[in-house]
Design a protein around this motif. Structure first.
Motif, PDB file in Angstrom:
ATOM      1  N   ARG A  81       0.536  -1.296   0.268  1.00 15.30           N
ATOM      2  CA  ARG A  81      -0.433   0.610   0.374  1.00 15.30           C
ATOM      3  C   ARG A  81       0.968   1.580  -0.315  1.00 15.30           C
ATOM      4  O   ARG A  81       0.028   2.519  -0.322  1.00 15.30           O
ATOM      5  CB  ARG A  81      -1.280   0.311   0.968  1.00 15.30           C
ATOM      6  CG  ARG A  81      -1.956  -1.647   1.195  1.00 15.30           C
ATOM      7  CD  ARG A  81      -2.718  -0.502   2.197  1.00 15.30           C
ATOM      8  NE  ARG A  81      -4.039  -2.489   2.402  1.00 15.30           N
ATOM      9  CZ  ARG A  81      -4.735  -2.411   3.676  1.00 15.30           C
ATOM     10  NH1 ARG A  81      -4.309  -1.678   4.677  1.00 15.30           N
ATOM     11  NH2 ARG A  81      -5.456  -2.793   3.880  1.00 15.30           N
ATOM     12  N   ASP A 116      -5.487  -0.526  11.024  1.00 17.66           N
ATOM     13  CA  ASP A 116      -7.165  -0.142  10.877  1.00 17.66           C
ATOM     14  C   ASP A 116      -7.485   1.038  10.255  1.00 17.66           C
ATOM     15  O   ASP A 116      -8.509   1.684   9.247  1.00 17.66           O
ATOM     16  CB  ASP A 116      -7.891  -0.592  12.186  1.00 17.66           C
ATOM     17  CG  ASP A 116      -8.045  -1.733  12.674  1.00 17.66           C
ATOM     18  OD1 ASP A 116      -7.658  -2.700  11.825  1.00 17.66           O
ATOM     19  OD2 ASP A 116      -7.959  -2.398  13.874  1.00 17.66           O
ATOM     20  N   GLN A 168      -5.597   2.770   8.582  1.00 25.60           N
ATOM     21  CA  GLN A 168      -5.308   3.190   7.208  1.00 25.60           C
ATOM     22  C   GLN A 168      -6.374   2.625   6.268  1.00 25.60           C
ATOM     23  O   GLN A 168      -6.415   2.825   5.265  1.00 25.60           O
ATOM     24  CB  GLN A 168      -4.079   2.159   6.854  1.00 25.60           C
ATOM     25  CG  GLN A 168      -2.951   2.440   5.627  1.00 25.60           C
ATOM     26  CD  GLN A 168      -2.301   1.264   5.449  1.00 25.60           C
ATOM     27  OE1 GLN A 168      -2.941   0.261   6.315  1.00 25.60           O
ATOM     28  NE2 GLN A 168      -0.901   1.562   5.630  1.00 25.60           N
ATOM     29  N   ASP A 169      -6.776   1.402   6.577  1.00 21.71           N
ATOM     30  CA  ASP A 169      -8.097   0.466   6.333  1.00 21.71           C
ATOM     31  C   ASP A 169      -9.053   2.030   5.639  1.00 21.71           C
ATOM     32  O   ASP A 169      -9.597   1.819   4.658  1.00 21.71           O
ATOM     33  CB  ASP A 169      -8.648  -0.774   6.694  1.00 21.71           C
ATOM     34  CG  ASP A 169      -8.100  -1.281   6.728  1.00 21.71           C
ATOM     35  OD1 ASP A 169      -7.042  -1.524   5.734  1.00 21.71           O
ATOM     36  OD2 ASP A 169      -7.778  -2.653   6.959  1.00 21.71           O
ATOM     37  N   ASP A 170      -9.246   2.464   6.795  1.00 25.57           N
ATOM     38  CA  ASP A 170     -10.792   3.285   6.587  1.00 25.57           C
ATOM     39  C   ASP A 170     -10.860   4.717   5.695  1.00 25.57           C
ATOM     40  O   ASP A 170     -11.469   5.048   5.167  1.00 25.57           O
ATOM     41  CB  ASP A 170     -10.994   3.931   8.243  1.00 25.57           C
ATOM     42  CG  ASP A 170     -11.250   2.400   9.377  1.00 25.57           C
ATOM     43  OD1 ASP A 170     -11.936   1.952   8.858  1.00 25.57           O
ATOM     44  OD2 ASP A 170     -11.436   3.104  10.644  1.00 25.57           O
ATOM     45  N   GLU A 203      -8.464   4.469   3.229  1.00 25.53           N
ATOM     46  CA  GLU A 203      -8.372   3.996   1.997  1.00 25.53           C
ATOM     47  C   GLU A 203      -9.887   4.376   1.927  1.00 25.53           C
ATOM     48  O   GLU A 203      -9.664   4.213   0.053  1.00 25.53           O
ATOM     49  CB  GLU A 203      -7.187   2.677   2.038  1.00 25.53           C
ATOM     50  CG  GLU A 203      -7.669   1.862   0.647  1.00 25.53           C
ATOM     51  CD  GLU A 203      -6.840   3.298  -0.489  1.00 25.53           C
ATOM     52  OE1 GLU A 203      -6.821   2.585  -1.935  1.00 25.53           O
ATOM     53  OE2 GLU A 203      -5.943   3.548  -0.056  1.00 25.53           O
TER      54      GLU A 203
END
Length: 318
Positions: free
Chosen positions: A65, A228, A230-232, A234
């Motif tokens: 990522r 977590d 970072q997922d949000d 993205e």
């Protein structure tokens, strides 16, 4: 001949024995194909190996990522029929200025850059902690600034306007543009509010512990929280990409008039700089020469109006 109970029991026992032997042969063949009987491991050792494998997989995903964000497809090639380009060309040209004005508050490029910077910073933080390193003060401070910058860019997006009881202007064209834009900006705002709350509850205190850790501090919790969040972010960035595509569609509808019949449009108050047209475009007769004088070729047979038509403009190539 009817079997007695004792004979039936004996027959059942024989069948079970045969099934058990067949199952044992199948298990043995399967183990042989996999290299033999697996090595018995201590439960703690097995758990350690599982955690290590998970950590390596997560670190690899974070590293992936950290690369450049994928380039979205050109906005001028929508995936579905465009409700804006389906509107009559004279209507789109007449309300061109108002349509472009609706785009001014949407600084999508800056939003995408700041969200991507936050995604990268969180990934680097997680990798640092997974490698059993303590993040330094400047790294933590930069992450805080980057997150705040990303959240502030979202706060600057326009909010959904209140519904008006009056009849829609421009045959609903401008209202359609507004709704297409706020559909994405509302979603971005909603997702960002959740991400901001998660950061306040799970990241801020852990970052303080990372700068000045105590002996019992478990920084692996920080790594998990960073991934977590970072997922949000993205997910928010992907929604912003869709908003960027919508902005491009509005720009195309307001600027691309190749092959259109525009003879009925009163052009006196219409800004024309930036309009694309071609040899199949039909202008009002009294405007043809004036438009050609301020246009430059952008492709064979295609032109872009570089300035508002003036009698003294330099002529374009035929």
């Amino acid at each position: 001949m009817t079997e007695t109970p004792s004979t039936a029991d004996a027959r059942l026992t024989e069948l079970l024995a045969q099934a058990h032997a067949a199952l044992g042969d199948a298990v043995l063949r399967s183990l042989t194909a996999q290299g033999g009987v697996p090595e018995l491991r201590d439960p703690d050792l097995a758990l350690d190996r599982l955690v290590a494998q998970s950590g390596r997989a997560l670190a690899d995903e974070i590293t992936r990522r950290l690369g450049p964000a994928p380039t979205p497809p050109p906005a001028s090639v929508p995936d579905a029929p465009d409700p804006l380009r389906a509107r009559p060309a004279p209507l789109r040209l007449r309300y061109r200025a108002q349509a472009l004005d609706l785009l001014h508050p949407y600084q999508v490029d800056a939003l995408l850059d700041r969200l991507q910077a936050a995604v990268v910073c969180l990934g680097r933080l997680a990798v640092t902690v997974f490698h059993d390193q303590t993040p330094d003060g400047p790294e933590v401070a930069r992450l805080g600034r980057v997150l705040e910058s990303a959240f502030r860019s979202v706060d600057e997006l326009p909010r959904r306007p209140p519904r008006k009881p009056s009849a829609p202007a421009a045959d609903g064209y401008l209202e359609t543009i507004t709704l297409l834009l706020v559909e994405h900006s509302d979603r971005i705002r909603y997702e960002t509010e959740a991400a901001r709350e998660y950061a306040a509850e799970n990241i801020d205190e852990l970052l303080a512990q990372a700068v000045d850790p105590h002996p019992e501090a478990d920084l692996s919790v920080l790594a998990v929280a960073a991934v977590d969040l970072q997922d949000d972010l993205e997910g928010i960035r992907q929604t912003a990409v869709r908003l960027s595509r919508t902005v491009g569609r509005v720009q195309d509808a307001a600027c691309d008039f190749r092959g259109e019949d525009l003879r009925v449009v009163e052009l006196d108050d219409v800004p024309l700089a930036g309009v694309r047209w071609n040899t199949a475009t039909t202008w009002p007769q009294e405007w043809e020469d004036r438009i050609r004088r301020v246009s430059s070729p952008s492709a064979p047979g295609t032109y872009v109006i570089k300035a508002e038509p003036e009698p003294s403009s330099v002529a374009a190539d035929a």
